[in-house]
Design an enzyme around this catalytic site. Structure first.
Site, PDB file in Angstrom:
ATOM      1  N   GLU A 187       0.825  -1.225   0.000  1.00 17.80           N
ATOM      2  CA  GLU A 187       0.000   0.000   0.000  1.00 17.80           C
ATOM      3  C   GLU A 187       0.852   1.265   0.000  1.00 17.80           C
ATOM      4  O   GLU A 187       0.320   2.369   0.050  1.00 17.80           O
ATOM      5  CB  GLU A 187      -0.930  -0.018   1.220  1.00 17.80           C
ATOM      6  CG  GLU A 187      -2.007  -1.075   1.110  1.00 17.80           C
ATOM      7  CD  GLU A 187      -2.859  -1.191   2.365  1.00 17.80           C
ATOM      8  OE1 GLU A 187      -2.459  -0.668   3.420  1.00 17.80           O
ATOM      9  OE2 GLU A 187      -3.921  -1.837   2.286  1.00 17.80           O
ATOM     10  N   LYS A 189       5.766  -1.996   1.650  1.00 17.67           N
ATOM     11  CA  LYS A 189       5.181  -2.148   2.992  1.00 17.67           C
ATOM     12  C   LYS A 189       5.166  -3.619   3.427  1.00 17.67           C
ATOM     13  O   LYS A 189       5.453  -3.939   4.574  1.00 17.67           O
ATOM     14  CB  LYS A 189       3.752  -1.596   2.963  1.00 17.67           C
ATOM     15  CG  LYS A 189       3.036  -1.663   4.287  1.00 17.67           C
ATOM     16  CD  LYS A 189       1.623  -1.122   4.180  1.00 17.67           C
ATOM     17  CE  LYS A 189       0.907  -1.135   5.512  1.00 17.67           C
ATOM     18  NZ  LYS A 189      -0.516  -0.831   5.401  1.00 17.67           N
ATOM     19  N   GLN A 190       4.778  -4.490   2.507  1.00 18.08           N
ATOM     20  CA  GLN A 190       4.612  -5.903   2.864  1.00 18.08           C
ATOM     21  C   GLN A 190       4.755  -6.735   1.603  1.00 18.08           C
ATOM     22  O   GLN A 190       4.759  -6.182   0.502  1.00 18.08           O
ATOM     23  CB  GLN A 190       3.235  -6.117   3.485  1.00 18.08           C
ATOM     24  CG  GLN A 190       2.073  -5.880   2.522  1.00 18.08           C
ATOM     25  CD  GLN A 190       0.767  -5.590   3.242  1.00 18.08           C
ATOM     26  OE1 GLN A 190       0.450  -4.446   3.497  1.00 18.08           O
ATOM     27  NE2 GLN A 190       0.016  -6.621   3.558  1.00 18.08           N
TER      28      GLN A 190
HETATM   29  C1  BGC Z   1      -2.381  -4.062   5.439  1.00 18.79           C
HETATM   30  C2  BGC Z   1      -3.477  -4.777   4.690  1.00 18.79           C
HETATM   31  C3  BGC Z   1      -4.384  -5.461   5.687  1.00 18.79           C
HETATM   32  C4  BGC Z   1      -4.904  -4.465   6.741  1.00 18.79           C
HETATM   33  C5  BGC Z   1      -5.690  -5.139   7.834  1.00 18.79           C
HETATM   34  C6  BGC Z   1      -3.002  -3.088   6.432  1.00 18.79           C
HETATM   35  O1  BGC Z   1      -1.998  -2.454   7.169  1.00 18.79           O
HETATM   36  O2  BGC Z   1      -1.573  -3.342   4.544  1.00 18.79           O
HETATM   37  O3  BGC Z   1      -2.918  -5.737   3.820  1.00 18.79           O
HETATM   38  O4  BGC Z   1      -5.464  -6.011   5.017  1.00 18.79           O
HETATM   39  O5  BGC Z   1      -3.809  -3.827   7.344  1.00 18.79           O
HETATM   40  O6  BGC Z   1      -4.921  -6.059   8.523  1.00 18.79           O
END
Ligand code: BGC
Length: 769
Positions: A488, A601-602
């Protein structure tokens, strides 16, 4: 990061009272039973910083969306699980002076979450400002056996005085959500009754009209004898209480058992709520606290039989993994296909208690392996039942012909996330929902699910993808424009590899499933095709054309998949070269700077590789891992587990362990300084994945379980329970090898270190390392 939780294999322990930790502890020591849950607020009054929280699963409020600049297609509201009536309250007054730990000298304090038996216990001694000293022992739980009930046993002993102790058990429905968009209160009172010995209130949510009846029944004893004290009932708007004044003798204890029932109109006809509530309270109070607690311990023992992980040689890791498993079980039990898993469960308000792609991508593997098959099936059915709304949601955005876009955030199927970059663009969640169907069928072999439900969802998702791509004249390929990947920290990118790859896979898988369903049940297939207006020739030929001609970015020079167009143009400074003071980026940098940076981010590309690992050779996995991980800041708690699993796959045991450590004690040690908002429930499933799929190397291949384990250096052994197609296995990994115990009557063949091993029913074998 904090380090105040005492290490213990089965308990979470806090010793000594520090008000600075209180809200973190309120999250960590939370209780739940899948149907309701609560933060670990004190029973007696507390004037310090606290976040009261009591939640009833599935009871939500559509809070009108609040954004700076409205965009067409935005959801009208953000659904949030509601802070519901507070049933914990037992107010204590000592000779006119309120017992309030924020104002006392707390001479000893211990809070303990017993994970083995499923209860919360708190003991303390405190001296009030006027010098009165008391000791208190409080124990409570949300029943796993009878999930609309709970009980509290609260005992107080005056240590240095004899005098009047006033005990006031109460239920307070006048509660607010901290995250209310317009500081509105979401509940109206519908009715109440209050008499000595107990009472109830019935509350109704505004707009959604859920009715929740919360009742209490209590008994008092003094010095071990049950008494019938004089009671003054107090009833105010949205509040009932019973005030009991007792003459207490120094050294003699007074105790109250408060039985609680919490019933909602989701499960009872509104007109029957009160009668059912009263009957429930009668039933549990007759049963008694001790019996309820014994039943609770037995229910937890049964759970642990199926999902415990035992780590020998590392008590802190042992405590952590059990905490993760415990909280997951408190959050979701799989009894009800209308319920799901909010990222914070019952431990806080953040994320509104809504459903995210976390469920399909992270929680499904946990429940598949540790709970009866119906539990995961119910998670899938939850989405099946919301298909109509997903189709409406897509139509709102301009898609046609039964295309479905599942919401990024939802309570009842309606999208309720209000950031356009996420609502409109983070469409990869659709892929995770399809992937979960694939994962479920791969694990369980329940192919009938496809004909009954799965195919209908898949076709709607595939239709969405087929309309979401566009043809690039320039590339002579299909492209996917304007998306946000799991990362994100970049929005509105073109050709995010993960999203495009998942879209292609969905279309391919949908056509494959169509073939299967047609063979298995032609009549059902035809009926469904007619109902959804499937024009197989035209639609499948478009799917096929997209599958063959989709643009999937790849960088030849480095041999990696391209996260998205233009990623390589970014300034490539690795995370290790960033000053520590810049981290976490989301707190230290402007959003603009984050978006332009290369920081991830992930897991994004790596999330795709994790899903479809068998499609890539080990060198491809390594090149992508070695390229993307050093650019990843892991600022989502969902990130480290995927990296742990891939590092393990690549044989990098040390790094696999390092990633695991970042998730395992995330909440216990308040790693990210945000546990006070609630625990990271969905990423707890990721921690489990890091152990079982990472260290255990567990996969499902060709209808069999495969293990390729290694053991972290610090550990002497680890073992876990896995349910697979009727068999219940205990897999113990030690330096000697893998011991497999079949605890069931179903024989199964597992593939360990590259060889098939038949494990007969109720038998065991050792495969040497
Ligand atoms: C993450 C998402 C996740 C959401 C709820 C966000 O920080 O980037 O991938 O769905 O948190 O856990």
């Amino acid at each position: 990061m904090k380090n105040y939780i005492k290490v213990d294999e089965w308990k979470i322990i806090e010793e000594g009272f520090d008000a600075h930790h209180h809200q973190v502890s309120e999250s960590i020591f939370s209780l739940g039973n899948g149907r309701m849950g609560q933060r670990a607020n004190f029973e007696e009054a507390y004037s310090g910083e606290t976040l009261p929280g009591n939640y009833v699963a599935g009871v939500y409020y559509p809070d009108k969306t609040r954004v700076g600049w409205w965009k067409n297609g935005y959801p009208e509201y953000f659904a949030k699980v509601l802070n519901a009536a507070n049933w914990t309250i037992i107010d204590i007054v000592l000779d006119g002076e309120q017992l309030d730990l924020a104002k006392c000298n707390v001479t000893s304090f211990r809070r303990e979450l017993n994970m083995k038996e499923g209860y919360l216990k708190r003991t303390f001694t405190a001296k009030t400002a006027s010098g009165k000293e008391v000791s208190v022992e409080a124990c409570r739980f949300c029943s796993m056996v009878d999930d609309e009930t709970a009980a509290i046993h609260y005992a107080i002993t005056p240590l240095n005085f004899s005098g009047t102790i006033t005990i006031t058990p109460a239920i307070d429905g006048d509660v607010v959500n901290k995250d209310s968009n317009y500081d509105e209160k979401f509940w109206d009172e519908l009715g109440k009754a209050n008499q000595p010995g107990g009472g109830y209130i019935v509350m109704r949510t505004k707009k959604t009209g859920f009715e929740v009846a919360t009742g209490m029944k209590f008994s008092i004893s003094q010095n071990g004898e049950t008494i019938q004290p004089k009671t003054e009932t107090i009833s105010k708007e949205k509040y009932i209480a019973s005030k009991i004044e007792l003459q207490a003798q120094q050294g003699q204890s007074i105790s109250i058992i408060k039985y609680i029932a919490n019933l909602s109109s989701q499960n009872h006809k509104p007109e029957a709520l009160v009668a059912s509530l009263t009957a429930t309270l009668d039933r549990i109070s007759l049963k008694g606290f001790d019996t309820m607690l014994a039943e609770q311990a037995a229910a937890w023992a049964e759970k642990w039989k199926h999902n415990d992980i035992i780590i020998e040689g590392d008590e802190s890791a042992q405590q952590a993994i059990r905490f993760n498993i415990f909280q997951l079980n408190q959050t979701y039990t799989g009894e009800d296909d209308r319920l799901n898993i909010g990222p914070k469960g019952f431990t806080g308000e953040k994320y509104g208690g809504s459903t995210y792609w976390d469920t399909e991508a992270y929680c499904v593997p946990f429940y598949l392996a540790t709970a009866p098959q119906k539990v995961t099936r119910n998670l899938l059915l939850y989405r099946y039942k919301q298909l109509g709304k997903a189709i409406e949601n897509a139509a709102l955005l301009g898609f046609k012909n039964g295309a479905a876009l599942y919401p990024m955030v939802t309570m009842d199927g309606t999208e309720c996330h209000n950031e356009w970059e996420i609502t409109f663009e983070e469409i990869h969640r659709n892929g995770a929902i399809a992937y979960a169907i694939f994962n479920y069928v791969r694990y369980t072999a329940d192919e009938a699910y496809l004909a009954d439900y799965g195919f209908e969802v898949l076709i709607a998702i595939a239709r969405f993808w087929s309309q979401r791509v566009s043809w690039s004249q320039d590339k002579q390929q299909y492209v996917m424009l304007g998306v946000t990947g799991p990362n994100e920290y970049e929005n509105n990118v073109n050709n995010n590899w993960y999203t495009s790859m998942l879209a292609v896979w969905c279309m391919k898988y949908t056509m494959e499933v169509a073939g299967k369903v047609k063979i298995a049940n032609k009549a059902k297939y035809d009926a469904l095709a007619a109902r959804i207006g499937l024009d197989e020739a035209t639609e499948f030929s478009r799917f096929g054309h997209i599958v063959e001609n989709m643009y999937l970015g790849h960088d030849e020079k480095q041999g990696i998949f391209l996260q998205q167009d233009g990623y390589l143009d970014k300034e490539q400074i690795l995370v290790k070269d960033l000053p520590a003071t810049d981290r976490p980026l989301n707190q230290k940098w402007s959003w603009d700077r984050i978006l332009r940076s290369c920081y991830i981010k992930q897991a994004d590309v790596l999330q795709g590789i994790y899903f479809f690992e068998d499609d890539y050779d080990i060198d491809t996995i390594r090149r992508n891992f070695d390229y993307y991980e050093p650019r990843t800041v892991h600022e989502s708690s969902l990130s480290p587990c995927v990296h742990a699993i891939l590092a393990a796959k690549l044989g990098d045991e040390a790094r696999a362990y390092e990633f695991y450590l970042r998730t395992a004690r995330l909440d216990l040690d308040d790693y990210n300084n945000d546990t006070e908002d609630g625990c990271h429930i969905t990423s707890m499933a990721g921690t489990w994945m890091a152990v079982v799929e990472g260290f255990g190397g567990m996969r499902v291949r060709d209808g069999k379980l495969l293990f390729q384990p290694f053991i972290p250096e610090k550990w002497a052994s680890f073992s876990f329970h896995i349910g697979f197609r009727g068999a219940l296995l205990n897999i113990k990994v030690s330096k000697e090898g893998v011991q497999i115990k079949n605890l069931s009557d179903v024989a199964t063949t597992v593939f360990v270190y590259g060889k098939d091993q038949l494990v007969k029913a109720n038998d065991e074998l050792l495969v040497e390392a």
